[in-house]
Enzyme design. Structure first.
Site, PDB file in Angstrom:
ATOM      1  N   GLU C 282      -2.211  10.917   1.353  1.00 40.38           N
ATOM      2  CA  GLU C 282      -1.458  11.715   0.384  1.00 40.38           C
ATOM      3  C   GLU C 282      -1.757  13.198   0.566  1.00 40.38           C
ATOM      4  OE1 GLU C 282      -1.196   9.703  -3.349  1.00 40.38           O
ATOM      5  OE2 GLU C 282      -0.832  11.546  -4.455  1.00 40.38           O
ATOM      6  N   GLU C 285       0.158  14.299   3.507  1.00 41.38           N
ATOM      7  CA  GLU C 285       1.578  14.403   3.144  1.00 41.38           C
ATOM      8  C   GLU C 285       1.837  15.685   2.350  1.00 41.38           C
ATOM      9  OE1 GLU C 285       2.984  11.224   0.615  1.00 41.38           O
ATOM     10  OE2 GLU C 285       5.026  12.030   0.529  1.00 41.38           O
ATOM     11  N   CYS C 302       0.253   6.769  -7.420  1.00 41.87           N
ATOM     12  CA  CYS C 302      -0.729   5.678  -7.528  1.00 41.87           C
ATOM     13  C   CYS C 302      -0.458   4.786  -8.721  1.00 41.87           C
ATOM     14  CB  CYS C 302      -2.132   6.218  -7.703  1.00 41.87           C
ATOM     15  SG  CYS C 302      -2.502   7.544  -6.620  1.00 41.87           S
ATOM     16  N   SER C 322       5.264  11.060  -3.878  1.00 42.55           N
ATOM     17  CA  SER C 322       4.562  10.790  -2.624  1.00 42.55           C
ATOM     18  C   SER C 322       4.982   9.413  -2.142  1.00 42.55           C
ATOM     19  CB  SER C 322       3.051  10.814  -2.876  1.00 42.55           C
ATOM     20  OG  SER C 322       2.390  10.155  -1.827  1.00 42.55           O
ATOM     21  N   LYS C 361      -0.118  -3.147 -12.616  1.00 36.79           N
ATOM     22  CA  LYS C 361      -0.441  -3.557 -11.246  1.00 36.79           C
ATOM     23  C   LYS C 361       0.041  -4.976 -10.971  1.00 36.79           C
ATOM     24  CE  LYS C 361      -2.710   0.058  -9.644  1.00 36.79           C
ATOM     25  NZ  LYS C 361      -2.060   0.892  -8.622  1.00 36.79           N
ATOM     26  N   GLU C 364       3.449  -4.401  -9.915  1.00 40.58           N
ATOM     27  CA  GLU C 364       3.477  -3.781  -8.587  1.00 40.58           C
ATOM     28  C   GLU C 364       3.237  -4.829  -7.499  1.00 40.58           C
ATOM     29  OE1 GLU C 364       1.177   0.066  -7.365  1.00 40.58           O
ATOM     30  OE2 GLU C 364       0.185  -1.634  -6.395  1.00 40.58           O
ATOM     31  N   GLU C 369       8.826  -5.070  -1.779  1.00 36.59           N
ATOM     32  CA  GLU C 369       8.467  -4.227  -0.633  1.00 36.59           C
ATOM     33  C   GLU C 369       6.964  -4.250  -0.346  1.00 36.59           C
ATOM     34  OE1 GLU C 369       9.993  -3.356  -3.434  1.00 36.59           O
ATOM     35  OE2 GLU C 369       9.441  -1.365  -4.143  1.00 36.59           O
ATOM     36  N   CYS C 506      -6.668   5.597 -15.588  1.00 45.41           N
ATOM     37  CA  CYS C 506      -6.893   4.155 -15.442  1.00 45.41           C
ATOM     38  C   CYS C 506      -8.014   3.631 -16.343  1.00 45.41           C
ATOM     39  CB  CYS C 506      -7.213   3.814 -13.999  1.00 45.41           C
ATOM     40  SG  CYS C 506      -5.953   4.426 -12.880  1.00 45.41           S
TER      41      CYS C 506
END
Lengths: 184, 632, 673
Positions: C282, C285, C302, C322, C361, C364, C369, C506
């Protein structure tokens, strides 16, 4: 050609929704008058229209749903063509409005939970007080107030409407073929 | 000088009636009640009959009216709804009742052309059997002090000029042109005017609290969400004299420094919504609302919003939520609306009837207002008298009037279910709607006022007055109101949402014979918890009908609980129908009538009811020609 | 000395100093009296519905403490016989309308209703049960909604609307029919819920709970074919202890590793390793975008709650996100690519379990993907709560465990990876990397205090090598919305924006142990910064195993393989359920479908005229039986409106004539010869 008027009707109604939203400048504070105006068009609040309203006003659909289900006047199911409202305010209650309600429900085969007849002709509702206590007990059919009503008179009124409707239906049926002839 | 100025500056005599207005007129009551009974047909008939008789009829008030013209007008509710449609002829002082379309020709010929009275259309006092020509000798009207209601039944609600000719918007002009905001607040405070919507909070104090708030934006809301079942005085004022509401709002707005006002009208009142909207439009047309009000440079806006069917929106904070497009759920106070209300700005909410008093106080001064009523509760109050009395309708009396006066003199006495006078029939009066309490025989001479009612566990509330005869079961009445409040609970706070539901369940236990000694104790405890602990006024007052009937009719509750008996026979589950073995001839009619096959018996032998199968429907008693079925 | 008299009031006879408390309730609690509440939450608006915090105020009667300002001179009693009775009645009323199958409720151990009933001595409910069972909503991958347990305190509703700015659930209906639900009684999995689970973390009962995958993980462990690898997110180590009576923020990494070994996991790794990897990808990037004029500001990616939020409400900003996968996803992807060779197991038998402080999560991990040929990179996600339950279930006495260390190489990490669990942590970790990269010099002071703190929206400007970097750190999606709207409006001057959905980042995730303690979040934050301090390495670029990983497997940073395994793409989800309104009577399916977008942009461009034109055309040419005209709401092609979709194909910049032309060509083609 029978479906065409419905097409136009629906499109017109939808255009109305857009203009209603514009009338209230698409402000969330106008939600209740917006819903009232939409219900005026559709006779109830269709889910997809409510979703559209939520999107347009930039409020969560759950909030629109919350408001629509909070107020007694909003209907999320289509109502019958004729809405019969029986007043169960204090004065009407004391003067025996319940027997009127029961007689009408029995006549039309509706219940508290399913208030609309299967043929979508009638919906029976009770209201807290129509403020016409001097005429108790009161029944309102399609905005027309009937005072000092008895179960018998109430049922007779329903019979009258039914007769008119039956007349309309048979008139339509006889008109239908001739209309087709014209079209051909 | 434009039209508005001409009208608003017309000199006003003592009663607020200009000389210009003293034209002969036929007034057809166009309240909801009379309209339902065909008042509009009567109105149309008059139009054609008067013209047909060669008389001049005018439908709008003009300054240059001449004495041979007859003004035909509609009015708001005149209060005597059960006798409608009502037609009054002034200044002749005639009130015709139950007028049908077919009667119009006779009225035109006899009264308008011939100056005679049509006797058969006059009201007959059932007590004295005497005909009453006008309102002066009509017991229903004669004992009232109709200030707010008088104009409702006289003015044409759809004619702003008429309102102005009768002194309308003079008080607003005074408030804008001659008075400072603090002066207006002080005048209202001095008058002792208290909120007519329920709590009886001093109106002047409310205004002052909002006035001192430092905010450029403030709001005034008129609470026309009259939701108490059996109550309709606000509807009458909005329908009958909408401009008085607008004028009151303007004065309130001027007093606190607001320039936006809103009338929140109950959705069940379409006519009131329409008349209020028309009145606002008329006031805008006349330049009374809008920019530069009375040349002061101040602006004033008035909006009419229709409720969507929620009783709880009568509560101030819930109403604000509703106006903001939210669910009408009350929020805790403080902050009070006067500090932080609509859109977080200082806001006052006044009841329709309260606002309708404001103009008079400004016109006549606080001292005049205080001459009527009691020291703590000055002025008049409108009650909606319904139930088992001879005359039902709207009744406006000075505070301090006794219940006896209202029930027996104005109401014409207690009746039985068929409407016949029942001399000894009085049992109780439920006052203040579902939030109120009941009054009994011992309270008949209690002067009705805020304090005196609170002291006996009742309240003025919105002014509902339901008279009940000896045939009424008080537990069932408590249940009726409980059912209403639990249905109308917004569901936010635990005590109201779950508490009212459990109160109802406990009352059902009493009514259906499942109660024991714990039930009454629990009803009492739960009732008090809901009363003290609920979030808003609706919840806090919801147990009142239960607690108050328990207080005054404890014996009746105990009979239900311990003797499993309802003295009125209304509680079906407590009935134990039996066939009188001596009377019964064994004809078998009851056997045929019984839907559950609970009755057995040989022909010509006395029959029997099996209590386990009996559903207490009463079909047997109806079928029996010799009244042998007893206890139902 | 000038004595300033401090404002005071008395609570149960004791004088208490007023120090700017928000209300009487907070003051009473400061005076160490635990006034009970369901509906009060210091970060949410005052609701006043539970009626439990009633107090008696001299001269004012009984009032709710939550809605009474703390005014000097008040005389307050917190427990009188009357108040005690009302509280008891309130609890009994709730219990009478509650599914009382308490032992099987996942919140049995920390249910506030249950504990209050106990505290108030409710031995018996005097009211009859009015509870009518309704079905559970298990449609969400992350949460279970059990309306039978709901006390209607509205904490979840206000959390979702006020902190997260979503409003996926709200009150519906009135009176005793009130319930909390998504719009139109839909299921939670079908609406705009981003799975952050904050609703569940404020729920006092078991009405909203984390969807458990514990049973599935037990099954994985029990199957000998499997090699089960586990990764632990940074925030778990400062939260898990709370389930075993330890203080919030107490670091229990070693004991967690030991517990996981006991439970039978084959390899115990640390998500912090993948966080280090994220920092490098990241950071690279970001520097690439910054130096080569790429899309800025760049948002971090994230947080799966934020990613779904952006996909739903800001699809036009997806190029600003990102492309880096989250540490959990990078870990799963990398491990499933590398380990089969190293451990000599087939990919299908290599199972990855993630222990996360987060409920989103779970969602996710199920994104298509994030899988290879249908095999997910992360098989199951357990929250901190669920791990605690497994440990308890196995009878492991957590406190008595001897700390053990992670397996290598994926158990090696630097402090930069650990602080990912705090709001501002990702930003700080990237700065530690970027600063060194840009300057080429060793960074000595690694602590960027400018981006630390607990405010929901923090800004900082940091100068690196003469270039100013404008940074923003937000937590709570409502705050994210504020920032994202600025970006959308082109009014944002930031370079890099870190977004975490949960308050505090988190460590405040909904998978963490449910706590009523107000400072738990602060202590957990402190715990993670402390963990960073205790480590020898603080910069991701110093992680030797990462360097080795690139050298031996991934190749170049940001290179093709890295991109394939560690990056992802996003999809617009503006409308969760695509609602459109049919304007013609539809029978059968052989219709040509014409959808006209009436979203704001298209509407302004004149889509209403297109719609009317098409309808009129249909009417005039007798096509009403053959076409299905619908009004849609957004096709996300706002720049090329009015947009019309005809049988799935877009017509951009559409006019009525263009639509009719297109329509005619299709109907011609469709016409049977």
């Amino acid at each position: 050609m029978a479906s065409m008027p419905i097409v136009v009707d629906r499109a017109e109604k939808f255009e109305k929704v857009v203009s209603i939203l514009d009338h209230y400048s698409r402000r969330p504070s106008g939600l209740i008058p917006i819903l009232q105006a939409i219900q005026h068009e559709y006779q109830y609040l269709p889910e997809e229209v409510l979703t559209y309203v939520a999107t347009s006003l930039d409020v969560p659909p759950a909030r629109v749903y919350g408001v629509a289900t909070f107020y007694a006047h909003f209907a999320l199911e289509p109502k019958g063509k004729h809405v019969i409202r029986i007043c169960d305010g204090t004065a009407c209650h004391v003067k025996q409005s319940l027997p009127v309600l029961n007689a009408l429900r029995e006549k039309l085969g509706t219940t508290e939970k399913s208030a609309t007849t299967a043929d979508m002709l009638f919906t029976i509702e009770t209201v807290a007080c129509l403020g016409a206590c001097g005429l108790a007990p009161v029944v309102v059919i399609d905005e027309q107030v009937y005072g000092q009503i008895t179960p018998q008179r109430a049922v007779a009124l329903v019979d009258e409407i039914k007769a008119t409707e039956a007349g309309l239906a048979s008139a339509l049926e006889t008109e239908q073929p001739s209309a087709e002839v014209v079209n051909e | 000088m434009n039209n508005t100025e001409a009208l608003t500056s017309t000199p006003v005599n003592g009663h607020g009636i200009s000389t210009l207005a003293q034209v002969r007129r036929v007034i057809i009551c166009a309240g909801t009640g009379c309209m339902a009974n065909g008042a509009m047909k009567v109105f149309e008939q008059f139009k054609s009959e008067i013209a047909g008789a060669g008389l001049k009829v005018i439908l709008e008030l003009r300054a240059e009216a001449t004495s041979d013209e007859i003004r035909l007008s509609k009015s708001g509710c005149q209060g005597f709804c059960q006798m409608g449609p009502l037609v009054s002829v002034v200044p002749d002082g005639i009130l015709y009742t139950k007028v049908r379309k077919e009667d119009v020709a006779e009225i035109v010929q006899t009264t308008l052309a011939g100056n005679q009275v049509v006797e058969r259309l006059l009201y007959k006092d059932p007590a004295t059997r005497k005909s009453c020509q006008g309102i002066e000798d009509n017991p229903f009207y004669a004992r009232q002090s109709r200030f707010v209601l008088h104009e409702c039944g006289f003015l044409d609600p759809e004619d702003i000029h008429e309102f102005m000719l009768h002194g309308g918007y003079q008080a607003a002009r005074k408030a804008f042109v001659e008075m400072a905001p603090e002066e207006i607040c002080k005048t209202i405070l001095d008058s002792g005017l208290r909120g007519r919507g329920g709590g009886g909070f001093p109106t002047g104090r409310k205004w002052e609290a909002a006035r001192i708030q430092n905010s450029t934006k403030k709001y005034v809301i008129c609470n026309g969400d009259e939701g108490d079942p059996g109550v309709f005085m606000n509807r009458s004022v909005m329908e009958g004299n909408p401009h008085s509401v607008i004028e009151g709002l303007m004065i309130a707005a001027r007093a606190i420094g607001a320039n936006e006002t809103l009338v929140y009208v109950r959705a069940e009142y379409p006519l009131a919504v329409e008349r209020m909207r028309n009145a606002v439009a008329a006031a805008e047309r006349e330049g009374i609302l809008g920019k530069n009000v009375f040349g002061t440079g101040l602006s004033m806006k008035c909006e009419v919003m229709e409720g969507a069917g929620a009783f709880v929106c009568g509560e101030e904070t819930a109403m604000i939520a509703s106006i903001e497009g939210q669910r009408g759920m009350p929020r805790p106070k403080p902050p009070f609306p006067a500090q932080s209300g609509l859109w977080g700005k200082p806001t006052i909410i006044n009841n329709v009837e309260t606002l309708a008093h404001v103009c008079r106080i400004l016109n006549e001064g606080p001292e005049v207002f205080k001459q009527i009523g009691t020291k703590e509760s000055p002025g008049t109050k409108t009650f909606a008298l319904t139930g088992h009395v001879s005359n039902t309708g709207l009744v406006e009396v000075p505070f301090g009037t006794t219940l006896r006066e209202i029930v027996y003199n104005i109401g014409g006495g207690v009746t039985d279910d068929a409407g016949k006078i029942w001399k000894t029939g009085f049992k109780a009066v439920q006052i203040g709607g579902p939030s109120g309490g009941c009054l009994t025989e011992e309270h008949l001479d209690l002067p009705l006022a805020y304090e005196s009612l609170r002291a006996v566990g009742a309240m003025v509330g919105s002014g509902g007055l339901v008279a009940m005869n000896q045939g009424t079961c008080m537990v069932s009445i408590a249940r009726f109101f409980m059912e209403f409040t639990q249905r109308e609970s917004c569901g936010k706070c635990v005590l109201c949402r779950e508490g009212t539901r459990q109160l109802l369940a406990l009352l059902d236990d009493v009514i259906e014979g499942r109660a024991d000694q714990n039930t009454l104790a629990l009803l009492d405890k739960l009732g008090r918890a809901v009363q003290i602990g609920s979030l808003c006024g609706l919840g806090k007052t919801a147990p009142n009908p239960v607690l108050s009937t328990m207080r005054y009719f404890r014996k009746e509750y105990e009979e239900h609980v311990f003797e499993k008996k309802c003295r009125t026979g209304r509680c079906k589950a407590l009935l134990s129908p039996e066939i009188n073995q001596v009377k019964c001839k064994g004809c078998g009619l009851c056997i045929k009538a019984c839907p559950t096959g609970a009755i057995t018996g040989e022909k010509k032998q006395p029959h029997h009811i099996n209590p386990e199968l009996c559903i207490k429907c009463g079909a047997c008693a109806t079928a029996c020609k010799i009244h042998a079925v007893e206890g139902i | 000395m000038n004595q300033v008299t401090q404002p005071t009031l008395t609570i149960d006879g004791k004088t208490v100093l007023i120090e700017g408390e928000r209300n009487l309730l907070e003051l009473v609690r400061k005076a160490n009296i635990d006034l009970p509440t369901f509906c009060y939450h210091s970060e949410l608006s005052v609701y006043g519905a539970c009626r439990l915090c009633l107090v008696q105020i001299e001269g004012r009667g009984i009032q709710g403490a939550c809605s009474t300002p703390a005014e000097p001179g008040l005389k307050v009693l917190t427990t009188t016989p009357e108040i005690r009775e009302i509280r008891k009645i309130a609890v009994e009323l709730l219990l009478a309308n509650h599914d009382q199958s308490c032992p099987t409720c996942s919140r049995s151990a920390n249910c506030q209703l249950q504990s209050l009933a106990l505290r108030l001595g409710v031995k018996k409910v005097r009211f009859k049960s009015v509870h009518t069972p309704v079905p559970l909503d298990e449609s969400s991958p992350s949460l279970v909604r059990d309306p039978n347990k709901c006390v209607l305190c509205g904490d979840c509703v206000r959390m979702c609307a006020e902190i997260q700015g979503i409003g996926a659930i709200d009150f519906a209906h009135r009176g005793h029919e009130v319930s909390v639900q998504p719009a139109f009684g839909k299921l939670l999995g079908d609406v705009e819920c981003v799975n952050c689970g904050q609703c569940a973390s404020v729920c006092p009962t078991g009405a909203l709970t984390v969807k458990s995958e514990v049973d599935q993980v037990w099954d994985l462990l029990a199957d000998p074919k499997n090699t089960v690898v586990v990764q632990i997110a940074p925030a778990v180590r400062v939260g898990l202890g709370e389930c075993f009576g330890l203080k919030p923020g107490e670091i229990t990494t070693g004991r967690i590793v030991a517990a996981l070994k006991n439970l039978g996991f084959d390899q115990i790794y640390d998500t912090s390793f993948a966080a280090d990897l994220t920092v490098i990808e990241e950071g690279t990037e970001f520097l690439e975008r910054k130096t080569n004029g790429g899309t800025l500001p760049m948002f971090t990616s994230c947080c799966p709650g934020w990613v779904k939020y952006a996909e739903q409400y800001f699809p036009e900003l997806l190029p600003n996100l990102s492309t880096c996968r989250s540490p959990q996803a990078m870990f799963g992807s990398l491990v499933k690519a590398m380990l089969p060779d190293q451990l000599k197991v087939e990919r299908k038998n290599l199972k990855v379990v993630a222990i996360m402080p987060c409920t989103a999560k779970k969602f996710e991990a199920q994104r298509p993907e994030m899988s290879v040929d249908g095999d997910p990179d992360v098989d199951h996600v357990l929250t901190t709560q669920e791990l605690a339950q497994m440990i308890q279930s196995a009878g492991i006495i957590f406190d008595s465990l001897q700390p053990e260390s992670f397996d290598m190489p994926f158990g090696f990490y630097t402090g930069a990876g650990v602080i990912f669990g705090n709001s501002g942590g990702v930003m700080e970790a990237v700065l530690r990397y970027a600063a060194e990269k840009v300057t080429g010099k060793k960074l000595d002071n690694v602590e960027f205090d400018q981006v630390r703190g607990d405010s929901g929206l923090r800004e900082a400007t940091i100068e690196v090598n003469g270039t100013e970097l404008k940074l923003a750190v937000v937590h709570g999606l409502r705050n994210a919305r504020v920032v994202a709207e600025q970006v959308r409006a082109g009014k944002s001057h930031y370079d890099l924006i870190e977004v975490m959905a949960c308050p505090g980042g988190c460590i405040g995730g909904a998978g963490q142990p449910v706590t009523t303690s107000t400072n738990a979040r602060a202590l957990r934050t402190k715990g993670l910064y402390h963990a960073d301090k205790m480590l020898q390495l603080h910069k991701s670029q110093d992680n030797v195993f990462i360097t080795e990983c690139y050298a031996k497997f991934l190749g170049e940073i940001g290179g093709e393989k890295a991109h394939h395994l560690l990056h992802t793409s996003y999809q617009s989800r503006r409308r969760i359920a695509d609602e459109s309104l049919s304007l013609t009577q539809v029978q059968g399916n052989e219709k040509t479908k014409v959808s006209v977008c009436l979203g704001t942009n298209c509407f302004l461009e004149g889509s209403q005229d297109v719609l009317n034109g098409v309808l009129r055309h249909a009417e005039q040419n007798g096509l009403e039986g053959r076409i299905d005209v619908r009004a849609g709401f957004c096709f996300e092609k706002c720049e090329s409106g009015p947009n019309v979709m005809i049988d799935g194909e877009y017509v951009h910049h559409c006019t009525a004539a263009k639509a009719i032309e297109e329509l005619n060509s299709r109907i011609e083609v469709d016409k049977p010869a």
